[in-house]
Design a protein around this motif. Structure first.
Motif, PDB file in Angstrom:
ATOM      1  N   ALA A  76      57.438 103.912  58.801  1.00  0.00           N
ATOM      2  CA  ALA A  76      58.201 103.457  57.640  1.00  0.00           C
ATOM      3  C   ALA A  76      58.903 104.630  56.962  1.00  0.00           C
ATOM      4  CB  ALA A  76      57.271 102.739  56.660  1.00  0.00           C
ATOM      5  N   GLU A  77      58.225 105.778  56.884  1.00  0.00           N
ATOM      6  CA  GLU A  77      58.844 106.971  56.301  1.00  0.00           C
ATOM      7  C   GLU A  77      60.038 107.426  57.120  1.00  0.00           C
ATOM      8  OE1 GLU A  77      56.011 110.054  55.856  1.00  0.00           O
ATOM      9  OE2 GLU A  77      54.668 108.920  54.555  1.00  0.00           O
ATOM     10  N   LEU A  78      59.889 107.418  58.449  1.00  0.00           N
ATOM     11  CA  LEU A  78      60.981 107.859  59.319  1.00  0.00           C
ATOM     12  C   LEU A  78      62.193 106.948  59.218  1.00  0.00           C
ATOM     13  CD1 LEU A  78      58.922 108.818  62.517  1.00  0.00           C
ATOM     14  CD2 LEU A  78      59.977 110.382  60.875  1.00  0.00           C
ATOM     15  N   LEU A  79      61.946 105.658  59.005  1.00  0.00           N
ATOM     16  CA  LEU A  79      63.038 104.684  58.926  1.00  0.00           C
ATOM     17  C   LEU A  79      63.523 104.446  57.499  1.00  0.00           C
ATOM     18  CD1 LEU A  79      61.642 102.060  61.470  1.00  0.00           C
ATOM     19  CD2 LEU A  79      63.562 103.626  61.847  1.00  0.00           C
ATOM     20  N   ALA A  80      62.821 105.031  56.535  1.00  0.00           N
ATOM     21  CA  ALA A  80      63.167 104.867  55.114  1.00  0.00           C
ATOM     22  C   ALA A  80      63.096 103.401  54.684  1.00  0.00           C
ATOM     23  CB  ALA A  80      64.553 105.444  54.832  1.00  0.00           C
ATOM     24  N   VAL A  81      62.046 102.714  55.132  1.00  0.00           N
ATOM     25  CA  VAL A  81      61.797 101.328  54.719  1.00  0.00           C
ATOM     26  C   VAL A  81      60.328 101.227  54.325  1.00  0.00           C
ATOM     27  CG1 VAL A  81      63.600 100.383  56.220  1.00  0.00           C
ATOM     28  CG2 VAL A  81      61.259 100.603  57.081  1.00  0.00           C
ATOM     29  N   ASP A  82      59.884 100.038  53.926  1.00  0.00           N
ATOM     30  CA  ASP A  82      58.477  99.886  53.571  1.00  0.00           C
ATOM     31  C   ASP A  82      57.660  99.465  54.788  1.00  0.00           C
ATOM     32  OD1 ASP A  82      58.499  96.960  53.767  1.00  0.00           O
ATOM     33  OD2 ASP A  82      59.694  97.057  51.929  1.00  0.00           O
ATOM     34  N   VAL A  83      56.341  99.578  54.676  1.00  0.00           N
ATOM     35  CA  VAL A  83      55.432  99.310  55.787  1.00  0.00           C
ATOM     36  C   VAL A  83      55.529  97.868  56.264  1.00  0.00           C
ATOM     37  CG1 VAL A  83      52.999  99.185  56.453  1.00  0.00           C
ATOM     38  CG2 VAL A  83      53.834 101.146  55.129  1.00  0.00           C
ATOM     39  N   SER A  84      55.616  96.943  55.338  1.00  0.00           N
ATOM     40  CA  SER A  84      55.673  95.526  55.727  1.00  0.00           C
ATOM     41  C   SER A  84      56.913  95.222  56.557  1.00  0.00           C
ATOM     42  CB  SER A  84      55.634  94.636  54.478  1.00  0.00           C
ATOM     43  OG  SER A  84      56.745  94.900  53.642  1.00  0.00           O
ATOM     44  N   THR A  85      58.014  95.912  56.263  1.00  0.00           N
ATOM     45  CA  THR A  85      59.238  95.711  57.036  1.00  0.00           C
ATOM     46  C   THR A  85      59.040  96.141  58.486  1.00  0.00           C
ATOM     47  OG1 THR A  85      60.638  96.000  55.080  1.00  0.00           O
ATOM     48  CG2 THR A  85      61.668  96.335  57.230  1.00  0.00           C
ATOM     49  N   VAL A  86      58.391  97.294  58.679  1.00  0.00           N
ATOM     50  CA  VAL A  86      58.127  97.774  60.040  1.00  0.00           C
ATOM     51  C   VAL A  86      57.203  96.807  60.769  1.00  0.00           C
ATOM     52  CG1 VAL A  86      57.121  99.638  61.416  1.00  0.00           C
ATOM     53  CG2 VAL A  86      58.461 100.176  59.375  1.00  0.00           C
ATOM     54  N   PHE A  87      56.160  96.338  60.081  1.00  0.00           N
ATOM     55  CA  PHE A  87      55.199  95.425  60.704  1.00  0.00           C
ATOM     56  C   PHE A  87      55.886  94.139  61.169  1.00  0.00           C
ATOM     57  CE2 PHE A  87      52.180  91.882  60.289  1.00  0.00           C
ATOM     58  CZ  PHE A  87      51.229  92.288  61.224  1.00  0.00           C
ATOM     59  N   ARG A  88      56.691  93.555  60.284  1.00  0.00           N
ATOM     60  CA  ARG A  88      57.359  92.300  60.626  1.00  0.00           C
ATOM     61  C   ARG A  88      58.375  92.515  61.749  1.00  0.00           C
ATOM     62  NH1 ARG A  88      57.449  91.738  54.933  1.00  0.00           N
ATOM     63  NH2 ARG A  88      59.640  92.430  54.925  1.00  0.00           N
ATOM     64  N   ALA A  89      59.084  93.644  61.707  1.00  0.00           N
ATOM     65  CA  ALA A  89      60.111  93.916  62.717  1.00  0.00           C
ATOM     66  C   ALA A  89      59.495  94.083  64.103  1.00  0.00           C
ATOM     67  CB  ALA A  89      60.908  95.155  62.334  1.00  0.00           C
ATOM     68  N   ILE A  90      58.369  94.784  64.184  1.00  0.00           N
ATOM     69  CA  ILE A  90      57.700  94.968  65.470  1.00  0.00           C
ATOM     70  C   ILE A  90      57.191  93.636  66.007  1.00  0.00           C
ATOM     71  CG2 ILE A  90      55.572  95.873  66.497  1.00  0.00           C
ATOM     72  CD1 ILE A  90      57.773  97.872  66.578  1.00  0.00           C
ATOM     73  N   ARG A  91      56.610  92.829  65.110  1.00  0.00           N
ATOM     74  CA  ARG A  91      56.115  91.522  65.536  1.00  0.00           C
ATOM     75  C   ARG A  91      57.267  90.647  66.064  1.00  0.00           C
ATOM     76  NH1 ARG A  91      51.093  89.909  63.530  1.00  0.00           N
ATOM     77  NH2 ARG A  91      51.488  88.010  64.748  1.00  0.00           N
ATOM     78  N   ARG A  92      58.405  90.654  65.371  1.00  0.00           N
ATOM     79  CA  ARG A  92      59.564  89.868  65.810  1.00  0.00           C
ATOM     80  C   ARG A  92      60.079  90.358  67.159  1.00  0.00           C
ATOM     81  NH1 ARG A  92      61.277  90.130  60.290  1.00  0.00           N
ATOM     82  NH2 ARG A  92      62.621  91.898  60.844  1.00  0.00           N
ATOM     83  N   LEU A  93      60.119  91.692  67.338  1.00  0.00           N
ATOM     84  CA  LEU A  93      60.637  92.248  68.582  1.00  0.00           C
ATOM     85  C   LEU A  93      59.716  91.915  69.758  1.00  0.00           C
ATOM     86  CD1 LEU A  93      62.725  93.917  70.086  1.00  0.00           C
ATOM     87  CD2 LEU A  93      61.483  95.993  69.399  1.00  0.00           C
ATOM     88  N   GLU A  94      58.425  92.041  69.553  1.00  0.00           N
ATOM     89  CA  GLU A  94      57.476  91.717  70.617  1.00  0.00           C
ATOM     90  C   GLU A  94      57.558  90.242  70.988  1.00  0.00           C
ATOM     91  OE1 GLU A  94      53.891  94.976  70.119  1.00  0.00           O
ATOM     92  OE2 GLU A  94      53.805  93.126  68.921  1.00  0.00           O
ATOM     93  N   LYS A  95      57.736  89.381  69.991  1.00  0.00           N
ATOM     94  CA  LYS A  95      57.863  87.947  70.264  1.00  0.00           C
ATOM     95  C   LYS A  95      59.132  87.656  71.042  1.00  0.00           C
ATOM     96  CE  LYS A  95      57.866  83.414  67.997  1.00  0.00           C
ATOM     97  NZ  LYS A  95      57.783  82.689  66.699  1.00  0.00           N
ATOM     98  N   ALA A  96      60.216  88.336  70.662  1.00  0.00           N
ATOM     99  CA  ALA A  96      61.495  88.113  71.342  1.00  0.00           C
ATOM    100  C   ALA A  96      61.445  88.587  72.792  1.00  0.00           C
ATOM    101  CB  ALA A  96      62.615  88.818  70.591  1.00  0.00           C
ATOM    102  N   LEU A  97      60.738  89.685  73.026  1.00  0.00           N
ATOM    103  CA  LEU A  97      60.628  90.233  74.376  1.00  0.00           C
ATOM    104  C   LEU A  97      59.567  89.526  75.207  1.00  0.00           C
ATOM    105  CD1 LEU A  97      60.876  94.076  73.612  1.00  0.00           C
ATOM    106  CD2 LEU A  97      62.669  92.589  74.539  1.00  0.00           C
ATOM    107  N   GLY A  98      58.660  88.842  74.533  1.00  0.00           N
ATOM    108  CA  GLY A  98      57.605  88.134  75.231  1.00  0.00           C
ATOM    109  C   GLY A  98      56.521  89.042  75.765  1.00  0.00           C
ATOM    110  N   THR A  99      56.357  90.209  75.170  1.00  0.00           N
ATOM    111  CA  THR A  99      55.331  91.148  75.628  1.00  0.00           C
ATOM    112  C   THR A  99      54.967  92.092  74.501  1.00  0.00           C
ATOM    113  OG1 THR A  99      54.754  92.798  77.328  1.00  0.00           O
ATOM    114  CG2 THR A  99      56.996  92.850  76.474  1.00  0.00           C
ATOM    115  N   ALA A 100      53.757  92.648  74.566  1.00  0.00           N
ATOM    116  CA  ALA A 100      53.305  93.599  73.548  1.00  0.00           C
ATOM    117  C   ALA A 100      53.909  94.972  73.812  1.00  0.00           C
ATOM    118  CB  ALA A 100      51.784  93.688  73.553  1.00  0.00           C
TER     119      ALA A 100
END
Length: 294
Positions: free
Chosen positions: A26-50
């Motif tokens: 989150a620090e590297l991207l200059a966003v909050d932690v929840s944003t990173v968490f949700r974004a990773i979850r969305r990306l993994e779901k879209a890709l269909g893999t962890a």
């Protein structure tokens, strides 16, 4: 329909790989932690893999995440090169070149040369590895090699940059403390069984067959450091000798130890502008010393 990756996806994965946890990403991207968490979850779901495994040490990247992170780094480098090019008003060479050499060549020859020109290529990135094997190029693990040899492999192309000679050396303090003693009676420092065919070993066995080295090392750089430390005599390549290091040449141009420095690459690499540029710059800036004399 297969998900189409965007640059923001790559940046997200790279940040989490580099950070190792949500807070650092989150620090590297200059966003909050929840944003990173949700974004990773969305990306993994879209890709269909962890992409990551949550462990006690943080977020551990899968092989896919590591692959995406490497691609993200390449994109990052390309963008940086483009930015520099716009600022400087000219085209900037970019890319990654993998270079292999021995640790002794790295310290004594390559590093001084790189310092003379790499600042002119902000978009060019090097991956350096130290190895004694030509296999690095044959397996395509490297693009360029600096090797000491009198017979480079026929499957490589390159240029001979000059001759390398060896000299028998010892620290002045060690020689002063052992004045009057025969060389064969002193402590010797030599490569160990990992380099059984080293030219200096063959020379010593022929010239001083009764000598048993007091110190054995698995690299020529280690042999050099022990010699600089005043522990004994050693046969050293002339490109490692420096004014002010306290070493005295007892015998220069040791017979049978002559070698040549070759700058080598694979034939297919000659079509890569980044490899060709680095190759030519190294050929221009590498400077070998005049052979030492006893």
């Amino acid at each position: 329909m297969q998900y189409r990756l965007e640059y923001t996806d790559l940046s997200l994965v790279l940040a989490l790989v580099r950070g190792g946890n949500l807070a650092r990403a989150a620090e590297l991207l200059a966003v909050d932690v929840s944003t990173v968490f949700r974004a990773i979850r969305r990306l993994e779901k879209a890709l269909g893999t962890a992409l990551f495994e949550k462990g006690r040490a943080g977020y551990l990247p899968t092989n896919l995440a590591q692959q995406l992170a490497r691609q993200a780094e390449q994109a990052e480098q390309a963008l940086e090169a483009a930015r520099v090019g716009l600022e400087q008003g000219r085209e900037v060479l970019s890319g990654t070149v993998r270079l292999t050499c021995t640790d002794a060549v790295l310290q004594g020859i390559l590093l001084p040369a790189l310092g003379r020109f790499m600042g002119d290529y902000p978009g060019l990135h090097l991956e350096l590895s130290t190895s004694n094997a030509f296999a690095n190029l044959s397996r395509r693990d490297a693009d360029i090699a600096l090797r000491l040899t009198t017979a480079p492999p026929e499957y490589l192309v390159g240029r001979c940059l000059g001759e390398v000679r060896y000299a028998l050396c010892a620290h002045r303090d060690y020689l002063s403390a052992n004045a009057g003693r025969d060389w064969s009676e002193l402590s010797w420092i030599a490569p160990d069984e990992f380099m059984p065919d080293h030219a200096s070993v063959a020379w010593r066995r022929q010239s001083f067959p009764a000598v048993i080295p007091a110190y054995r090392c698995n690299s020529i750089v280690s042999v050099l450091e022990l010699c600089r430390g005043g522990l004994g005599l050693a046969a050293l390549p002339d490109y490692l000798l420096r004014d002010g290091d306290g070493l005295q040449v007892l015998q220069g141009d040791l017979p049978g130890c002559g070698n040549a420095l070759w700058l080598l690459t694979r034939p297919d690499c000659r079509a890569l502008r980044s490899v060709v540029t680095l190759f030519e710059e190294l050929a221009r800036h590498i400077r070998l010393p005049v052979p030492a004399q006893g």
